[in-house]
Write a protein that holds these residues in place. Structure first.
Motif, mmCIF file in Angstrom:
data_model
loop_
_atom_site.group_PDB
_atom_site.id
_atom_site.type_symbol
_atom_site.label_atom_id
_atom_site.label_comp_id
_atom_site.label_asym_id
_atom_site.label_seq_id
_atom_site.Cartn_x
_atom_site.Cartn_y
_atom_site.Cartn_z
ATOM 1 N N ALA A 1 48.296 52.502 67.286
ATOM 2 C CA ALA A 1 49.425 53.416 67.101
ATOM 3 C C ALA A 1 49.745 53.648 65.625
ATOM 4 O O ALA A 1 50.509 54.555 65.284
ATOM 5 N N TYR A 2 49.176 52.833 64.733
ATOM 6 C CA TYR A 2 49.354 53.072 63.300
ATOM 7 C C TYR A 2 48.703 54.383 62.874
ATOM 8 O O TYR A 2 48.945 54.882 61.776
ATOM 9 N N GLY A 3 47.840 54.927 63.741
ATOM 10 C CA GLY A 3 47.221 56.222 63.462
ATOM 11 C C GLY A 3 46.320 56.187 62.243
ATOM 12 O O GLY A 3 45.397 55.385 62.159
ATOM 13 N N THR A 4 46.605 57.039 61.274
ATOM 14 C CA THR A 4 45.748 57.130 60.088
ATOM 15 C C THR A 4 45.861 55.894 59.197
ATOM 16 O O THR A 4 45.079 55.723 58.267
ATOM 17 N N LEU B 1 62.938 53.472 68.218
ATOM 18 C CA LEU B 1 62.406 52.566 67.203
ATOM 19 C C LEU B 1 63.297 52.515 65.965
ATOM 20 O O LEU B 1 63.621 51.437 65.463
ATOM 21 N N ARG B 2 63.715 53.676 65.470
ATOM 22 C CA ARG B 2 64.500 53.720 64.240
ATOM 23 C C ARG B 2 65.857 53.035 64.418
ATOM 24 O O ARG B 2 66.335 52.338 63.520
ATOM 25 N N LEU C 1 55.742 51.308 55.426
ATOM 26 C CA LEU C 1 55.331 50.045 54.809
ATOM 27 C C LEU C 1 54.712 49.132 55.867
ATOM 28 O O LEU C 1 53.650 48.539 55.641
ATOM 29 N N TYR C 2 55.352 49.041 57.019
ATOM 30 C CA TYR C 2 54.885 48.138 58.073
ATOM 31 C C TYR C 2 53.460 48.463 58.494
ATOM 32 O O TYR C 2 52.619 47.561 58.617
ATOM 33 N N THR C 3 53.170 49.746 58.725
ATOM 34 C CA THR C 3 51.832 50.105 59.198
ATOM 35 C C THR C 3 50.775 49.961 58.112
ATOM 36 O O THR C 3 49.584 49.922 58.410
ATOM 37 N N ILE D 1 60.305 44.644 63.369
ATOM 38 C CA ILE D 1 59.606 45.708 64.079
ATOM 39 C C ILE D 1 58.368 45.107 64.747
ATOM 40 O O ILE D 1 57.835 44.102 64.275
ATOM 41 N N THR D 2 57.939 45.683 65.847
ATOM 42 C CA THR D 2 56.759 45.169 66.538
ATOM 43 C C THR D 2 55.737 46.286 66.755
ATOM 44 O O THR D 2 56.088 47.475 66.784
ATOM 45 N N ASP D 3 54.493 45.879 66.927
ATOM 46 C CA ASP D 3 53.426 46.847 67.209
ATOM 47 C C ASP D 3 53.702 47.595 68.513
ATOM 48 O O ASP D 3 53.425 48.790 68.628
ATOM 49 N N GLU D 4 54.245 46.892 69.491
ATOM 50 C CA GLU D 4 54.507 47.503 70.789
ATOM 51 C C GLU D 4 55.544 48.614 70.680
ATOM 52 O O GLU D 4 55.457 49.631 71.381
#
Length: 420
Positions: free
Chosen positions: A36-39, A225-226, A254-256, A271-274
């Motif tokens: 889900a981090y995409g690019t 999420l936000r 920053l997280y991704t 924050i979590t990946d899910e």
């Protein structure tokens, strides 16, 4: 009758591919939420099983385009703004315990982050080394006798270093390989046609609007999420410098980026990946727009691929491979232009976009490999196979022998697409 059968077979294959991609996208996301981090997703060095070439065929030439590997965040503004935010929130006692823990870790790494802005990381170097070795091992017939390779890069340092990592690994695999590396305005048309320093100017459309955009309001997203991130980060958001939307965007960005720079634990508890995966489909729409829009500006890259492959086939070039190293802003639109895995289908329904394009395909170090095969039989067709991130991919070119396509059909189809 035979032609009609082949057309029907190709249509069925296309339908099955779309269905398969739909299942695959959701399953892959469940198996690895970081997609889900995409690019921002760091490239996975996998060695999927490849379909054996038709009897008598062997690979003899490879054409390639890759994005640079993992890097620090592309803009120093992210780190500076977070520095100011965290300093302000700390002084005003607006941070939660988790927020304060993040501030301490961020401040400890701040000098490194601000110094490294946009530069390739050790992981980025290792990604291209790994991709080069996998390519060599997958297609030893191309490289075993050595030969000449041309590698060209954008003018940006992280692309130049990615090229160096890839080429060094190839030469370590076989010292008989001779590689000419070039990062030059003379070769920008082959890697970044839109670079302002490119002496060749083109008049292709700068942006083409994908059809789903007119129906985007039909897509419903929870977008929690936000809110969750802000509650975990701040005891109060009153008086924070800047818009909360921008602040949370900076934190998510920053997280991704953290896996690419070796600081995965920096934002623990915030924050979590899910949570990011839960909003991936919505974010994927935005990515599809920006890779779909400038696709025609990548025509010079596709023309360079066709030209150099033609020269390798007819013998006017002695290259065993042509390598290109650029950016997501080029390989993403090139994927659309070439229709790899149906990415050019341009659906009207925003819920269908995930079935034709997944943003993690334009990840760090993502790459397109076109492998060319010759037969031992005289006058037999040259065949070409496409790999997207190391996996066999479909093209919108009719074929009865997927994943192999006749070069003549490939050349005709993409020449017409470029000229259209």
């Amino acid at each position: 009758m035979k032609k009609r059968f082949l057309c029907v077979a190709f249509a069925l294959l296309s339908l099955l591919t779309v269905w398969g991609q739909n299942v695959s996208a959701l399953d892959q996301l469940k198996a690895d939420p970081r997609r889900a981090y995409g690019t921002d997703y760091p490239y996975l060095l996998e060695t999927p099983k490849l379909t054996k070439a038709p009897s008598g065929y062997k690979p003899f030439y490879i054409s390639h385009y890759a994005r640079h590997g993992s890097r620090y965040y592309w803009s120093g503004a992210l780190y500076k703004e977070l520095d100011s935010l965290l300093t302000f929130a700390h002084e005003k006692q607006l941070l939660t315990a988790a927020g304060e823990n993040f501030r301490v870790k961020f401040m400890a790494a701040k000098q490194e982050l601000q110094t490294g802005v946009s530069e390739l990381t050790d992981l980025g170097w290792a990604q291209h080394q790994g991709i080069a070795r996998i390519m060599y091992n997958n297609f030893p017939e191309v490289f075993k006798k050595g030969g000449n390779v041309l590698a060209v890069s954008s003018l940006v340092g992280r692309c130049v270093i990615s090229m160096s990592a890839f080429c060094q690994e190839l030469v370590q695999c076989n010292p008989k390989i001779e590689i000419r590396e070039q990062s030059s305005r003379f070769t920008l048309d082959a890697v970044v046609p839109t670079d302002g320093q490119n002496p060749i100017k083109h008049n292709y459309p700068k942006y083409v609007r994908p059809r789903y955009e007119k129906n985007r309001d039909k897509f419903k997203s929870a977008d929690v999420l936000r809110d969750n991130l802000a509650k975990r980060m701040f005891v109060s958001t009153e008086g924070l410098p800047g818009r909360l939307q921008h602040i949370t965007s900076n934190l998510i960005n920053l997280y991704t980026s953290l896996p690419s720079i070796g600081h995965e634990g920096m934002m623990e508890g915030l924050i979590t990946d899910e949570e990011i995966a839960a909003e991936w489909e919505h974010n994927n729409l935005g990515t599809y727009s920006w890779v779909f829009g400038p696709q025609y500006q990548m025509i010079p890259i596709l023309q360079d691929i066709l030209k150099k492959a033609g020269a390798a086939i007819d013998g006017s070039s002695d290259h065993i491979a042509d390598l290109r190293f650029g950016h997501d802003t080029c390989i993403g639109p090139l994927t659309i232009l070439m229709g790899i895995n149906g990415a050019d289908k341009d659906p009207e329904d925003p819920y269908e976009v995930k079935n034709v394009y997944q943003s993690w395909e334009t990840c760090k170090a993502c790459n397109i490999q076109l492998i060319f095969y010759r037969s031992s039989k005289k006058d037999a067709d040259v065949l070409v196979k496409c790999l997207m991130n190391g996996r066999e991919a479909t093209l919108p070119v009719p074929t009865a022998t997927y994943p192999y396509y006749k070069w003549s059909d490939f050349l005709k189809f993409y020449t017409e697409r470029c000229n259209k």
